[in-house]
Design a protein around this motif. Structure first.
Motif, PDB file in Angstrom:
ATOM      1  N   VAL A  20      16.894 -11.466   3.257  1.00 17.08           N
ATOM      2  CA  VAL A  20      17.633 -10.409   3.944  1.00 17.08           C
ATOM      3  C   VAL A  20      16.796  -9.903   5.107  1.00 17.08           C
ATOM      4  CG1 VAL A  20      18.671  -8.122   3.714  1.00 17.08           C
ATOM      5  CG2 VAL A  20      18.853  -9.756   1.837  1.00 17.08           C
ATOM      6  N   THR A  21      17.402  -9.903   6.293  1.00 15.82           N
ATOM      7  CA  THR A  21      16.728  -9.361   7.472  1.00 15.82           C
ATOM      8  C   THR A  21      17.443  -8.095   7.923  1.00 15.82           C
ATOM      9  OG1 THR A  21      18.024 -10.622   9.069  1.00 15.82           O
ATOM     10  CG2 THR A  21      16.042 -11.670   8.217  1.00 15.82           C
ATOM     11  N   CYS A  22      16.675  -7.172   8.475  1.00 15.25           N
ATOM     12  CA  CYS A  22      17.221  -5.912   8.993  1.00 15.25           C
ATOM     13  C   CYS A  22      16.572  -5.591  10.337  1.00 15.25           C
ATOM     14  CB  CYS A  22      16.930  -4.757   8.038  1.00 15.25           C
ATOM     15  SG  CYS A  22      17.745  -4.883   6.439  1.00 15.25           S
ATOM     16  N   VAL A  23      17.409  -5.219  11.299  1.00 15.81           N
ATOM     17  CA  VAL A  23      16.933  -4.757  12.609  1.00 15.81           C
ATOM     18  C   VAL A  23      17.741  -3.520  12.960  1.00 15.81           C
ATOM     19  CG1 VAL A  23      16.700  -5.302  15.045  1.00 15.81           C
ATOM     20  CG2 VAL A  23      16.368  -7.107  13.345  1.00 15.81           C
ATOM     21  N   GLU A  46      16.283   5.931   4.355  1.00 16.80           N
ATOM     22  CA  GLU A  46      17.004   6.976   5.092  1.00 16.80           C
ATOM     23  C   GLU A  46      18.226   6.434   5.833  1.00 16.80           C
ATOM     24  OE1 GLU A  46      13.139   7.785   4.013  1.00 16.80           O
ATOM     25  OE2 GLU A  46      13.586   6.398   5.625  1.00 16.80           O
ATOM     26  N   ASP A  47      18.213   5.142   6.181  1.00 16.02           N
ATOM     27  CA  ASP A  47      19.312   4.519   6.908  1.00 16.02           C
ATOM     28  C   ASP A  47      20.426   4.040   5.983  1.00 16.02           C
ATOM     29  OD1 ASP A  47      20.472   3.464   9.413  1.00 16.02           O
ATOM     30  OD2 ASP A  47      20.056   1.503   8.528  1.00 16.02           O
ATOM     31  N   GLN A  48      20.150   3.942   4.699  1.00 20.17           N
ATOM     32  CA  GLN A  48      21.091   3.394   3.724  1.00 20.17           C
ATOM     33  C   GLN A  48      21.909   4.528   3.109  1.00 20.17           C
ATOM     34  OE1 GLN A  48      19.187   0.728   1.075  1.00 20.17           O
ATOM     35  NE2 GLN A  48      20.995   0.347  -0.136  1.00 20.17           N
ATOM     36  N   CYS A  49      23.235   4.387   3.144  1.00 22.19           N
ATOM     37  CA  CYS A  49      24.142   5.425   2.628  1.00 22.19           C
ATOM     38  C   CYS A  49      25.047   4.825   1.553  1.00 22.19           C
ATOM     39  CB  CYS A  49      25.010   5.960   3.758  1.00 22.19           C
ATOM     40  SG  CYS A  49      24.085   6.633   5.141  1.00 22.19           S
ATOM     41  N   GLY A  64      24.443  -8.863 -12.109  1.00 25.17           N
ATOM     42  CA  GLY A  64      24.085  -7.660 -11.368  1.00 25.17           C
ATOM     43  C   GLY A  64      24.943  -7.454 -10.135  1.00 25.17           C
ATOM     44  N   GLU A  65      25.007  -6.212  -9.682  1.00 27.34           N
ATOM     45  CA  GLU A  65      25.782  -5.879  -8.483  1.00 27.34           C
ATOM     46  C   GLU A  65      25.066  -4.787  -7.700  1.00 27.34           C
ATOM     47  OE1 GLU A  65      30.238  -4.500  -7.045  1.00 27.34           O
ATOM     48  OE2 GLU A  65      29.754  -4.464  -9.171  1.00 27.34           O
ATOM     49  N   VAL A  66      24.972  -4.983  -6.404  1.00 24.59           N
ATOM     50  CA  VAL A  66      24.465  -3.953  -5.508  1.00 24.59           C
ATOM     51  C   VAL A  66      25.633  -3.036  -5.178  1.00 24.59           C
ATOM     52  CG1 VAL A  66      23.490  -3.497  -3.227  1.00 24.59           C
ATOM     53  CG2 VAL A  66      22.669  -5.441  -4.575  1.00 24.59           C
ATOM     54  N   LYS A  67      25.452  -1.747  -5.384  1.00 24.28           N
ATOM     55  CA  LYS A  67      26.526  -0.780  -5.167  1.00 24.28           C
ATOM     56  C   LYS A  67      26.972  -0.765  -3.710  1.00 24.28           C
ATOM     57  CE  LYS A  67      24.926   2.332  -8.759  1.00 24.28           C
ATOM     58  NZ  LYS A  67      24.418   3.670  -9.046  1.00 24.28           N
ATOM     59  N   PRO A  68      28.253  -0.419  -3.467  1.00 25.22           N
ATOM     60  CA  PRO A  68      28.748  -0.328  -2.087  1.00 25.22           C
ATOM     61  C   PRO A  68      27.910   0.669  -1.277  1.00 25.22           C
ATOM     62  CG  PRO A  68      30.577  -0.231  -3.635  1.00 25.22           C
ATOM     63  CD  PRO A  68      29.319  -0.136  -4.446  1.00 25.22           C
ATOM     64  N   HIS A  69      27.567   0.259  -0.066  1.00 29.03           N
ATOM     65  CA  HIS A  69      26.785   1.101   0.821  1.00 29.03           C
ATOM     66  C   HIS A  69      26.970   0.639   2.254  1.00 29.03           C
ATOM     67  CE1 HIS A  69      24.152  -2.351   0.090  1.00 29.03           C
ATOM     68  NE2 HIS A  69      23.552  -2.062   1.232  1.00 29.03           N
ATOM     69  N   TYR A  70      26.416   1.381   3.176  1.00 25.23           N
ATOM     70  CA  TYR A  70      26.380   0.976   4.576  1.00 25.23           C
ATOM     71  C   TYR A  70      25.082   1.479   5.177  1.00 25.23           C
ATOM     72  CZ  TYR A  70      27.749   5.770   5.755  1.00 25.23           C
ATOM     73  OH  TYR A  70      27.784   7.138   5.872  1.00 25.23           O
ATOM     74  N   HIS A  71      24.794   1.001   6.372  1.00 29.42           N
ATOM     75  CA  HIS A  71      23.597   1.424   7.089  1.00 29.42           C
ATOM     76  C   HIS A  71      24.030   2.080   8.389  1.00 29.42           C
ATOM     77  CE1 HIS A  71      21.152  -0.963   4.332  1.00 29.42           C
ATOM     78  NE2 HIS A  71      22.155  -1.816   4.379  1.00 29.42           N
ATOM     79  N   ARG A  72      23.388   3.188   8.717  1.00 28.52           N
ATOM     80  CA  ARG A  72      23.741   3.907   9.944  1.00 28.52           C
ATOM     81  C   ARG A  72      23.366   3.108  11.190  1.00 28.52           C
ATOM     82  NH1 ARG A  72      21.285   8.158   6.871  1.00 28.52           N
ATOM     83  NH2 ARG A  72      22.880   9.597   6.140  1.00 28.52           N
TER      84      ARG A  72
END
Length: 119
Positions: free
Chosen positions: A105-108, A114-117, A45-53
């Motif tokens: 996975v941690t996120c701050v 909505e933050d994931q592009c 499996g692969e998580v598609k390329p993305h970024y977070h604002r």
């Protein structure tokens, strides 16, 4: 005392087949500013390329391994490795064909769709 049991958290299966369960997040705990998730990327499996604002994200490999791509650089990662991802950095991750990749996975601030592009 608050105890969140991973076994009681409903899994979210993403279109890329990654399985996520919230360990602790605003939606299932008293946390208000960050989130912690247990993620399994199935073999191949692969998580598609993305970024977070806005969010800073940290991947910590619990078991397995894989290939991390971050802002045009690539590296093999394995159990015990931690990857720090800053807002705006494009990234993707994949599991090898023969084993699952398991991460914390941690996120701050806390993860939000909505933050994931995606590219």
């Amino acid at each position: 005392m608050e105890i969140v049991r991973l076994s009681e958290q409903l899994p979210y299966v993403a279109p890329d087949r990654a399985v996520a369960r919230q360990i602790a997040a605003p939606g299932n705990s008293r946390l208000t500013t960050h989130s912690i998730a247990h993620i399994i990327i199935p073999a191949g499996g692969e998580v598609k390329p993305h970024y977070h604002r806005a969010c800073e994200e940290v991947y910590h490999v619990v078991s397995g391994g894989g290939r991390m791509k971050l802002d045009g650089k690539e590296a093999e990662i394995s159990q015990g490795d931690t990857v720090v991802i800053l807002p705006g950095e494009r990234h993707s991750i994949s599991a090898p064909p023969d084993r699952d990749l398991v991460m914390i996975v941690t996120c701050v601030p806390a993860w939000s769709a909505e933050d994931q592009c995606f590219d």
